[in-house]
Design an enzyme around this catalytic site. Structure first.
Site, PDB file in Angstrom:
ATOM      1  CG  ASP A   5     -19.352 -29.190  -8.258  1.00 46.81           C
ATOM      2  OD1 ASP A   5     -19.695 -29.939  -9.181  1.00 46.81           O
ATOM      3  OD2 ASP A   5     -18.212 -28.701  -8.171  1.00 46.81           O
ATOM      4  CD  GLU A   6     -23.377 -23.803  -8.285  1.00 46.24           C
ATOM      5  OE1 GLU A   6     -23.665 -24.743  -9.061  1.00 46.24           O
ATOM      6  OE2 GLU A   6     -22.688 -22.835  -8.629  1.00 46.24           O
ATOM      7  CE  LYS A  35     -25.203 -26.390 -12.465  1.00 44.11           C
ATOM      8  NZ  LYS A  35     -24.095 -26.357 -11.514  1.00 44.11           N
ATOM      9  N   GLY A  94     -21.305 -32.821 -13.580  1.00 43.45           N
ATOM     10  CA  GLY A  94     -21.741 -34.023 -12.881  1.00 43.45           C
ATOM     11  C   GLY A  94     -22.937 -33.669 -12.038  1.00 43.45           C
ATOM     12  CG  HIS A  95     -26.283 -32.380 -13.183  1.00 39.92           C
ATOM     13  ND1 HIS A  95     -27.068 -32.019 -14.244  1.00 39.92           N
ATOM     14  CD2 HIS A  95     -25.439 -31.356 -12.977  1.00 39.92           C
ATOM     15  CE1 HIS A  95     -26.705 -30.812 -14.658  1.00 39.92           C
ATOM     16  NE2 HIS A  95     -25.711 -30.407 -13.903  1.00 39.92           N
ATOM     17  CD  GLN A 139     -19.603 -26.978 -16.893  1.00 38.69           C
ATOM     18  OE1 GLN A 139     -20.071 -26.447 -17.876  1.00 38.69           O
ATOM     19  NE2 GLN A 139     -19.579 -28.285 -16.755  1.00 38.69           N
ATOM     20  CB  THR A 141     -16.744 -35.015 -13.408  1.00 35.35           C
ATOM     21  OG1 THR A 141     -18.087 -34.623 -13.617  1.00 35.35           O
ATOM     22  CG2 THR A 141     -16.109 -35.361 -14.741  1.00 35.35           C
ATOM     23  CB  THR A 142     -12.313 -35.148 -11.377  1.00 34.09           C
ATOM     24  OG1 THR A 142     -12.727 -34.176 -10.411  1.00 34.09           O
ATOM     25  CG2 THR A 142     -12.452 -34.562 -12.768  1.00 34.09           C
ATOM     26  N   GLY A 143     -13.774 -36.924  -8.882  1.00 30.69           N
ATOM     27  CA  GLY A 143     -13.530 -37.433  -7.532  1.00 30.69           C
ATOM     28  C   GLY A 143     -12.613 -36.524  -6.719  1.00 30.69           C
ATOM     29  NE  ARG A 147     -17.689 -30.942  -5.805  1.00 33.89           N
ATOM     30  CZ  ARG A 147     -18.831 -31.629  -5.694  1.00 33.89           C
ATOM     31  NH1 ARG A 147     -19.563 -31.532  -4.599  1.00 33.89           N
ATOM     32  NH2 ARG A 147     -19.235 -32.404  -6.666  1.00 33.89           N
ATOM     33  CG  ASP A 203     -28.296 -30.767   5.017  1.00 33.56           C
ATOM     34  OD1 ASP A 203     -28.534 -30.075   4.001  1.00 33.56           O
ATOM     35  OD2 ASP A 203     -27.643 -31.820   4.977  1.00 33.56           O
ATOM     36  CB  VAL A 257     -33.258 -29.453   4.802  1.00 33.10           C
ATOM     37  CG1 VAL A 257     -33.582 -27.979   4.916  1.00 33.10           C
ATOM     38  CG2 VAL A 257     -34.502 -30.243   4.364  1.00 33.10           C
ATOM     39  N   GLY A 258     -31.206 -31.723   2.817  1.00 31.51           N
ATOM     40  CA  GLY A 258     -30.665 -33.086   2.823  1.00 31.51           C
ATOM     41  C   GLY A 258     -30.557 -33.562   1.391  1.00 31.51           C
TER      42      GLY A 258
HETATM   43  P1  IMP Z   1     -13.025 -27.768 -17.924  1.00 33.02           P
HETATM   44  O1  IMP Z   1     -14.441 -27.325 -18.002  1.00 33.02           O
HETATM   45  O2  IMP Z   1     -12.855 -29.243 -17.797  1.00 33.02           O
HETATM   46  O3  IMP Z   1     -12.182 -27.190 -19.033  1.00 33.02           O
HETATM   47  O4  IMP Z   1     -12.396 -27.167 -16.569  1.00 33.02           O
HETATM   48  C1  IMP Z   1     -12.223 -25.767 -16.365  1.00 33.02           C
HETATM   49  C2  IMP Z   1     -12.523 -25.400 -14.920  1.00 33.02           C
HETATM   50  O5  IMP Z   1     -13.907 -25.570 -14.666  1.00 33.02           O
HETATM   51  C3  IMP Z   1     -11.799 -26.267 -13.891  1.00 33.02           C
HETATM   52  O6  IMP Z   1     -11.477 -25.464 -12.767  1.00 33.02           O
HETATM   53  C4  IMP Z   1     -12.834 -27.291 -13.502  1.00 33.02           C
HETATM   54  O7  IMP Z   1     -12.623 -27.822 -12.222  1.00 33.02           O
HETATM   55  C5  IMP Z   1     -14.092 -26.448 -13.554  1.00 33.02           C
HETATM   56  N1  IMP Z   1     -15.310 -27.240 -13.820  1.00 33.02           N
HETATM   57  C6  IMP Z   1     -15.698 -27.762 -14.997  1.00 33.02           C
HETATM   58  N2  IMP Z   1     -16.874 -28.403 -14.860  1.00 33.02           N
HETATM   59  C7  IMP Z   1     -17.233 -28.263 -13.581  1.00 33.02           C
HETATM   60  C8  IMP Z   1     -18.377 -28.679 -12.843  1.00 33.02           C
HETATM   61  O8  IMP Z   1     -19.319 -29.302 -13.345  1.00 33.02           O
HETATM   62  N3  IMP Z   1     -18.385 -28.345 -11.521  1.00 33.02           N
HETATM   63  C9  IMP Z   1     -17.390 -27.622 -10.948  1.00 33.02           C
HETATM   64  N4  IMP Z   1     -16.315 -27.207 -11.601  1.00 33.02           N
HETATM   65  C10 IMP Z   1     -16.239 -27.513 -12.915  1.00 33.02           C
END
Ligand code: IMP
Length: 492
Positions: free
Chosen positions: A46-47, A49, A73-74, A282, A358-360, A363, A391, A473-474
């Site tokens: 979630d940086e 990318k 999730g991008h 990831q 992806t999951t809401g 973080r 920012d 920066v945003g």
């Molecule tokens: P999985 O990839 O669904 O098996 O999840 C394994 C671990 O990777 C869990 O801690 C997830 O939250 C984390 N994870 C998987 N995909 C992402 C992502 O795109 N961003 C951040 N964490 C992720």
């Protein structure tokens, strides 16, 4: 300044590495081949990318995703419009680029088709999307098994995205996987599903009994999440061989125009002197081999895996760009030495909108961890770093950056510990740097950034030993500052 003087900082696409023979496109053209560039997450995902890929896609011909699935999730914000992708490479918004889903990706065809339909409805042309015939499919039983596995672990659960990623990669390794190409042959598809399904039904039945018992003990009103319902009330129609085969044959018909040999596509592009961007999902610390195992994903999100997941050779990769947030976040369970549970953590969560695409899920937030970042720089042998969401740090004073860990026994650790017990109990120690108050969302040039923000970036670059080339920066794609020379457009 450390962040702009890297040996290979310069124009885009960058020249091939010094000391390496320049590849040629064959006798006829004798063209120098433009490089392959990998984008990787440098923290726990979630940086941002997607935004970086989207920006570099301007200067690229082919964008290929090489691992992961719709656990990713991008988010890309363009002209105030937000696009969220899970499977489709972020470059899809550029209709003149080829976007590929490589063989290393695991894909849920239902989700992919939803994503394609959603983009079409918004007027985005997906004609240039290519899907590797060798990519593996996430089947309904993978999703159920993922949920079941997490339920079974209870308090020890990993916090997976429950999208079936782990069970799908497990089947791939077991040689029980179903691949994209199997969608095109009903007979093969049915036989493969039958073989793969049988052992799973048994596992799901056992879990269903166990779960029902637990529910009875807990009282009938107990809440159930997602796939749990399906597991309990077996037989699930989604697990019926005939239904599943029919459904997947129809997915095959719809996906057929996109199915291709994506490795060949990458070779052809590279040999023709084009630029290929390998898009990771990831991040490094979620890497199956080098991350915080077992709290990791089931693929290798590091740069080296781009070769396997896209089907190119190591010498096809010339540049590795890491993406890190100006602070740190993590979703799911696992060690996180710089986690903040008080005010500043809350502030980062809210200001940075740190909720999973992806999951809401919320973080977990913390200070930037330079020990972990330096580890990521080395593992990926990054040539450049991008720092996003600078920012969000506005008004936080002082800013803290983790520069070492201290073990339970009091030992100073200045590199990322390989032993899980040491990492789990490691306490981060910090350097304090002055914060900045000015609104930097409007900054577009390095000189416009407040001196404290520049000092923060310099500290990071010096510590991890790689130049920072780009700063976010945003949220919008225009809200960036290039440090040093802005890459010039060299796409074919
Ligand atoms: P999985 O990839 O669904 O098996 O999840 C394994 C671990 O990777 C869990 O801690 C997830 O939250 C984390 N994870 C998987 N995909 C992402 C992502 O795109 N961003 C951040 N964490 C992720």
């Amino acid at each position: 300044m450390a962040r702009i003087t890297g040996s290979r900082a310069g124009s885009w696409p960058p020249a091939a590495s010094p000391g390496r023979a320049t590849r040629v496109a064959g006798d006829r053209h004798n063209l120098p081949v433009m490089p392959g560039v990998v984008i990787v997450g440098a923290q726990w995902g979630d940086e941002g990318k997607g935004k970086v890929t989207d920006l570099l896609a301007d200067r690229t011909d082919v964008i290929v995703r090489f691992q992961g699935g719709n656990n990713a999730g991008h988010t890309i914000v363009r002209d105030g419009e937000t696009f969220k992708f899970h499977l489709i490479p972020s470059g899809i918004l550029h209709s003149d680029k080829t976007c590929a889903i490589g063989n290393g990706v695991v894909l849920d065809p239902r989700i992919l088709l939803e994503e394609i339909d959603g983009l079409r409805r918004r007027g985005v042309d997906v004609g240039n999307l290519r899907i590797s015939a060798n990519a593996h499919l996430i089947m309904p039983y993978h999703v159920l098994l993922d949920t079941a596995g997490e339920m079974k672990l209870g308090k020890l659960s990993l916090g997976t995205t429950r999208r079936g990623i782990g069970p799908c990669y497990a089947d791939k390794a077991l040689r029980l996987g179903i691949r994209v190409q199997d969608l095109l042959d009903e007979k093969i598809l049915r036989a493969k599903i039958r073989t793969a399904l049988e052992p799973k039904q048994q596992a799901l039945r056992e879990l269903s009994v166990r779960r029902r018992k637990l529910r009875k003990e807990a009282g009938e009103g107990a809440d159930r999440e997602g796939g749990e319902q399906a597991i309990e009330d077996a037989p699930d129609p989604r697990l019926d061989l005939h239904t599943m085969t029919e459904e997947h044959v129809s997915y095959g018909h719809r996906l057929e125009p996109h199915i291709a040999d994506t490795a060949r596509l990458c070779w052809d592009a590279l040999d023709a002197g084009k630029t290929v961007l390998f898009e990771g999902a990831q991040a490094t610390l979620l890497d199956l081999d080098h991350g915080t195992y077992p709290f990791v994903t089931s693929s290798n999100p590091i740069a080296g895996a781009a070769t396997v997941g896209a089907g190119v050779g190591p010498t096809d990769i010339d540049e590795v760009w890491g993406v890190a947030k100006a602070y740190a976040t993590r979703v799911g369970a696992g060690p996180f030495p710089t986690e903040l549970n008080e005010d500043v953590g809350r502030q980062l969560l809210e200001r940075g909108h740190e909720y999973g695409t992806t999951t809401g899920r919320e973080r977990r937030c913390g200070w930037i961890d330079l020990i972990a970042l330096r580890y990521a720089v080395r593992l990926n042998r990054m040539t450049a770093l991008t720092i996003t969401k600078l920012d969000v740090l506005r008004g936080i004073d002082p800013l803290r950056v983790a520069v070492r860990y201290r073990s339970k026994e009091g030992a100073i650790l200045d590199s990322f510990p390989y032993h899980q017990s040491i990492l789990h109990s490691a306490v981060a120690e910090y350097e304090e740097l002055p914060g900045f108050d000015a609104d930097i969302e409007g900054c577009r040039k390095e000189a416009e950034l407040p001196p404290q923000a520049r000092a923060y970036l310099d500290f990071i670059a010096d510590f991890v030993g790689v130049p920072i080339r780009l700063v976010g920066v945003g949220p919008d794609r225009e809200q960036i500052v290039w440090l040093g020379e802005e890459p010039t457009l060299r796409a074919a």
